[in-house]
Design a protein around this motif. Structure first.
Motif, PDB file in Angstrom:
ATOM      1  N   GLY A 185     -42.356  -5.124  13.755  1.00  0.00           N
ATOM      2  CA  GLY A 185     -42.432  -4.351  12.526  1.00  0.00           C
ATOM      3  C   GLY A 185     -42.856  -5.197  11.335  1.00  0.00           C
ATOM      4  N   ARG A 186     -42.691  -4.631  10.152  1.00  0.00           N
ATOM      5  CA  ARG A 186     -43.048  -5.313   8.907  1.00  0.00           C
ATOM      6  C   ARG A 186     -41.757  -5.671   8.181  1.00  0.00           C
ATOM      7  NH1 ARG A 186     -47.666  -6.384   6.615  1.00  0.00           N
ATOM      8  NH2 ARG A 186     -47.882  -6.585   4.341  1.00  0.00           N
ATOM      9  N   PHE A 187     -41.657  -6.931   7.714  1.00  0.00           N
ATOM     10  CA  PHE A 187     -40.405  -7.417   7.157  1.00  0.00           C
ATOM     11  C   PHE A 187     -40.639  -8.184   5.856  1.00  0.00           C
ATOM     12  CE2 PHE A 187     -39.829  -7.119  11.726  1.00  0.00           C
ATOM     13  CZ  PHE A 187     -38.586  -6.525  11.853  1.00  0.00           C
ATOM     14  N   GLU A 188     -39.711  -7.976   4.923  1.00  0.00           N
ATOM     15  CA  GLU A 188     -39.652  -8.811   3.728  1.00  0.00           C
ATOM     16  C   GLU A 188     -38.812 -10.038   4.087  1.00  0.00           C
ATOM     17  OE1 GLU A 188     -39.154  -8.057  -1.034  1.00  0.00           O
ATOM     18  OE2 GLU A 188     -37.670  -7.141   0.299  1.00  0.00           O
ATOM     19  N   THR A 189     -39.364 -11.223   3.894  1.00  0.00           N
ATOM     20  CA  THR A 189     -38.726 -12.449   4.380  1.00  0.00           C
ATOM     21  C   THR A 189     -38.641 -13.516   3.296  1.00  0.00           C
ATOM     22  OG1 THR A 189     -40.749 -13.624   5.076  1.00  0.00           O
ATOM     23  CG2 THR A 189     -39.827 -12.003   6.622  1.00  0.00           C
ATOM     24  N   LEU A 190     -37.816 -14.508   3.569  1.00  0.00           N
ATOM     25  CA  LEU A 190     -37.857 -15.767   2.835  1.00  0.00           C
ATOM     26  C   LEU A 190     -38.597 -16.772   3.703  1.00  0.00           C
ATOM     27  CD1 LEU A 190     -34.376 -16.487   1.160  1.00  0.00           C
ATOM     28  CD2 LEU A 190     -36.546 -15.954   0.042  1.00  0.00           C
ATOM     29  N   ARG A 191     -39.621 -17.400   3.159  1.00  0.00           N
ATOM     30  CA  ARG A 191     -40.362 -18.417   3.901  1.00  0.00           C
ATOM     31  C   ARG A 191     -39.757 -19.788   3.621  1.00  0.00           C
ATOM     32  NH1 ARG A 191     -46.379 -18.755   2.371  1.00  0.00           N
ATOM     33  NH2 ARG A 191     -45.750 -20.489   1.024  1.00  0.00           N
ATOM     34  N   VAL A 192     -39.422 -20.483   4.694  1.00  0.00           N
ATOM     35  CA  VAL A 192     -38.782 -21.796   4.596  1.00  0.00           C
ATOM     36  C   VAL A 192     -39.638 -22.804   5.354  1.00  0.00           C
ATOM     37  CG1 VAL A 192     -36.682 -23.119   5.005  1.00  0.00           C
ATOM     38  CG2 VAL A 192     -36.524 -20.670   4.530  1.00  0.00           C
ATOM     39  N   THR A 193     -40.115 -23.832   4.668  1.00  0.00           N
ATOM     40  CA  THR A 193     -40.984 -24.838   5.272  1.00  0.00           C
ATOM     41  C   THR A 193     -40.242 -26.158   5.439  1.00  0.00           C
ATOM     42  OG1 THR A 193     -42.956 -23.838   4.293  1.00  0.00           O
ATOM     43  CG2 THR A 193     -43.152 -26.108   5.049  1.00  0.00           C
ATOM     44  N   HIS A 194     -40.313 -26.703   6.663  1.00  0.00           N
ATOM     45  CA  HIS A 194     -39.714 -28.002   6.981  1.00  0.00           C
ATOM     46  C   HIS A 194     -40.847 -29.007   7.218  1.00  0.00           C
ATOM     47  CE1 HIS A 194     -35.605 -26.359   8.285  1.00  0.00           C
ATOM     48  NE2 HIS A 194     -36.320 -25.297   7.934  1.00  0.00           N
ATOM     49  N   GLN A 195     -40.937 -30.014   6.373  1.00  0.00           N
ATOM     50  CA  GLN A 195     -41.926 -31.069   6.569  1.00  0.00           C
ATOM     51  C   GLN A 195     -41.212 -32.267   7.168  1.00  0.00           C
ATOM     52  OE1 GLN A 195     -45.226 -30.306   5.693  1.00  0.00           O
ATOM     53  NE2 GLN A 195     -45.692 -32.077   6.992  1.00  0.00           N
ATOM     54  N   GLY A 196     -41.710 -32.767   8.321  1.00  0.00           N
ATOM     55  CA  GLY A 196     -40.956 -33.792   9.027  1.00  0.00           C
ATOM     56  C   GLY A 196     -41.787 -34.915   9.596  1.00  0.00           C
ATOM     57  N   HIS A 197     -41.054 -35.860  10.163  1.00  0.00           N
ATOM     58  CA  HIS A 197     -41.624 -37.070  10.741  1.00  0.00           C
ATOM     59  C   HIS A 197     -40.894 -37.352  12.040  1.00  0.00           C
ATOM     60  CE1 HIS A 197     -43.195 -41.240  10.687  1.00  0.00           C
ATOM     61  NE2 HIS A 197     -42.015 -41.561  11.165  1.00  0.00           N
ATOM     62  N   TRP A 198     -41.617 -37.674  13.111  1.00  0.00           N
ATOM     63  CA  TRP A 198     -40.989 -38.020  14.381  1.00  0.00           C
ATOM     64  C   TRP A 198     -41.335 -39.454  14.766  1.00  0.00           C
ATOM     65  CZ3 TRP A 198     -44.084 -39.657  18.315  1.00  0.00           C
ATOM     66  CH2 TRP A 198     -45.423 -39.259  18.317  1.00  0.00           C
ATOM     67  N   SER A 199     -40.458 -40.082  15.514  1.00  0.00           N
ATOM     68  CA  SER A 199     -40.709 -41.436  16.012  1.00  0.00           C
ATOM     69  C   SER A 199     -40.090 -41.583  17.391  1.00  0.00           C
ATOM     70  CB  SER A 199     -40.136 -42.495  15.067  1.00  0.00           C
ATOM     71  OG  SER A 199     -38.733 -42.379  14.974  1.00  0.00           O
ATOM     72  N   ARG A 200     -40.742 -42.384  18.218  1.00  0.00           N
ATOM     73  CA  ARG A 200     -40.299 -42.551  19.600  1.00  0.00           C
ATOM     74  C   ARG A 200     -40.839 -43.859  20.156  1.00  0.00           C
ATOM     75  NH1 ARG A 200     -38.528 -39.473  23.975  1.00  0.00           N
ATOM     76  NH2 ARG A 200     -39.501 -39.918  25.984  1.00  0.00           N
ATOM     77  N   TRP A 205     -39.875 -17.752   8.881  1.00  0.00           N
ATOM     78  CA  TRP A 205     -39.884 -16.558   8.032  1.00  0.00           C
ATOM     79  C   TRP A 205     -38.597 -15.796   8.354  1.00  0.00           C
ATOM     80  CZ3 TRP A 205     -44.291 -18.958   9.517  1.00  0.00           C
ATOM     81  CH2 TRP A 205     -45.329 -19.068   8.596  1.00  0.00           C
ATOM     82  N   TYR A 206     -37.594 -15.958   7.503  1.00  0.00           N
ATOM     83  CA  TYR A 206     -36.270 -15.391   7.756  1.00  0.00           C
ATOM     84  C   TYR A 206     -36.151 -13.994   7.156  1.00  0.00           C
ATOM     85  CZ  TYR A 206     -31.269 -14.552   7.418  1.00  0.00           C
ATOM     86  OH  TYR A 206     -30.011 -13.975   7.498  1.00  0.00           O
ATOM     87  N   ALA A 207     -35.767 -13.020   7.993  1.00  0.00           N
ATOM     88  CA  ALA A 207     -35.594 -11.633   7.546  1.00  0.00           C
ATOM     89  C   ALA A 207     -34.115 -11.278   7.595  1.00  0.00           C
ATOM     90  CB  ALA A 207     -36.396 -10.681   8.422  1.00  0.00           C
ATOM     91  N   PRO A 208     -33.455 -11.087   6.462  1.00  0.00           N
ATOM     92  CA  PRO A 208     -32.019 -10.781   6.474  1.00  0.00           C
ATOM     93  C   PRO A 208     -31.691  -9.464   7.180  1.00  0.00           C
ATOM     94  CG  PRO A 208     -32.944 -10.528   4.265  1.00  0.00           C
ATOM     95  CD  PRO A 208     -33.992 -11.197   5.089  1.00  0.00           C
ATOM     96  N   THR A 209     -32.641  -8.561   7.295  1.00  0.00           N
ATOM     97  CA  THR A 209     -32.364  -7.284   7.956  1.00  0.00           C
ATOM     98  C   THR A 209     -32.139  -7.430   9.455  1.00  0.00           C
ATOM     99  OG1 THR A 209     -34.750  -6.906   8.131  1.00  0.00           O
ATOM    100  CG2 THR A 209     -33.601  -5.895   6.264  1.00  0.00           C
ATOM    101  N   VAL A 210     -32.578  -8.550  10.045  1.00  0.00           N
ATOM    102  CA  VAL A 210     -32.344  -8.782  11.471  1.00  0.00           C
ATOM    103  C   VAL A 210     -31.503 -10.030  11.714  1.00  0.00           C
ATOM    104  CG1 VAL A 210     -34.452  -7.584  12.154  1.00  0.00           C
ATOM    105  CG2 VAL A 210     -34.506 -10.060  11.820  1.00  0.00           C
ATOM    106  N   GLY A 211     -31.100 -10.733  10.657  1.00  0.00           N
ATOM    107  CA  GLY A 211     -30.182 -11.860  10.789  1.00  0.00           C
ATOM    108  C   GLY A 211     -30.776 -13.138  11.329  1.00  0.00           C
ATOM    109  N   THR A 212     -32.103 -13.219  11.418  1.00  0.00           N
ATOM    110  CA  THR A 212     -32.745 -14.432  11.919  1.00  0.00           C
ATOM    111  C   THR A 212     -34.215 -14.407  11.493  1.00  0.00           C
ATOM    112  OG1 THR A 212     -33.111 -15.817  13.887  1.00  0.00           O
ATOM    113  CG2 THR A 212     -33.344 -13.430  14.162  1.00  0.00           C
ATOM    114  N   TRP A 213     -34.995 -15.366  11.994  1.00  0.00           N
ATOM    115  CA  TRP A 213     -36.408 -15.381  11.643  1.00  0.00           C
ATOM    116  C   TRP A 213     -37.192 -14.393  12.501  1.00  0.00           C
ATOM    117  CZ3 TRP A 213     -33.793 -19.704  13.572  1.00  0.00           C
ATOM    118  CH2 TRP A 213     -34.027 -19.999  14.910  1.00  0.00           C
ATOM    119  N   VAL A 214     -38.269 -13.854  11.916  1.00  0.00           N
ATOM    120  CA  VAL A 214     -39.149 -12.957  12.654  1.00  0.00           C
ATOM    121  C   VAL A 214     -40.447 -13.659  13.041  1.00  0.00           C
ATOM    122  CG1 VAL A 214     -38.189 -10.864  11.644  1.00  0.00           C
ATOM    123  CG2 VAL A 214     -40.121 -12.015  10.510  1.00  0.00           C
TER     124      VAL A 214
END
Length: 256
Positions: free
Chosen positions: A184-199, A219-228
């Motif tokens: 469906g179509r959802f109003e969301t909060l967009r949350v961006t994680h910028q990261g670095h990995w090492s191994r 993209w977190y949608a509170p109407t479904v309790g998680t990201w869509v």
């Protein structure tokens, strides 16, 4: 064991660990809906929402609540495999919820493997990994408000030094974005994680540190309790894309 064989094992372990880190939050690859945008597509964000109030508190999950996600790998290292993941809430106690996770056949949507029990910490939406790990993947640090930032790090792997991958992230709530996914179509909060990995891996008989960048967007949608929708963009040490994963919600049931 020869040096060449050790290096081959190290390279294989490196990709396996990086893919594992990507799919810990995703845990799904499936038939792709036509017209879905590639990784990196961004729409405009707003400073306020019409369908919910900010800040957003952690989700009040209900027993029986059910999500089905589909996802796909992109890029040169994409596996091309297809699966579907279903998660259902079976218990909620304090900040934790127990989820029943089942892999579904992408064609019939029937279970294709045994069920697993997973534990999620609702205040940060950290889904406990099945393998050895340290730290938490703080996908969503509630309460959420526009402009909020947080940092976290975690490690994945076993006891051998060349089997451990470390990640460091800085997350930011960008704003409100309305998006369409198969569910469906959802109003969301967009949350961006910028990261670095090492191994640490074996190269030419020597143990060296490999590093790169990774960006994860929820993209977190509170109407479904998680990201869509969720994207992972994994970059090689030279900056080129090694692997991309995009996940979208295809079914949702509010439960009781």
């Amino acid at each position: 064991m020869s040096a060449a064989r050790s290096e081959h094992r190290g390279a294989a372990r490196l990709r396996a660990a990086l893919v594992l880190a990507c799919v810990l939050a995703l845990s799904a690859c499936a038939q792709w809906p036509p017209g879905s945008p590639d990784i990196g597509a961004r729409g405009p964000v707003a400073g306020r929402a019409e369908g919910f109030s900010l800040p957003l508190a952690r989700p009040e999950l209900q027993v029986g609540e059910r999500w089905v996600w589909s996802a796909r790998e992109l890029g040169e290292s994409a596996s091309g495999s297809a699966t579907v993941i279903e998660r259902t809430v079976v218990r909620v106690a304090g900040d934790q919820a127990e989820l029943r996770q089942v892999t579904l056949d992408p064609a019939t949507r029937r279970p294709s493997g045994p069920a697993q029990m997973r534990t999620v910490r609702r205040s940060v939406w950290h889904l406990q990994p099945n393998g050895p790990s340290q730290g938490e993947i703080k996908a969503l640090a509630f309460p959420l408000s526009i402009g909020k930032t947080w940092e976290y790090e975690y490690r994945l792997g076993g006891r051998e030094i060349d089997a451990v991958t470390s990640y460091r992230y800085r997350a930011r709530v960008d704003g409100v974005e309305t998006i369409g996914v198969p569910a469906g179509r959802f109003e969301t909060l967009r949350v961006t994680h910028q990261g670095h990995w090492s191994r640490h891996v074996l190269e030419q008989g020597r143990l060296v540190e490999r590093t790169g960048e990774v960006r994860t967007t929820y993209w977190y949608a509170p109407t479904v309790g998680t990201w869509v929708r969720l994207e992972v963009d994994l970059r090689r040490p030279d900056g080129s894309r090694d692997l991309g994963i995009v996940q979208e919600l295809v079914e949702y049931d509010a439960g009781k």
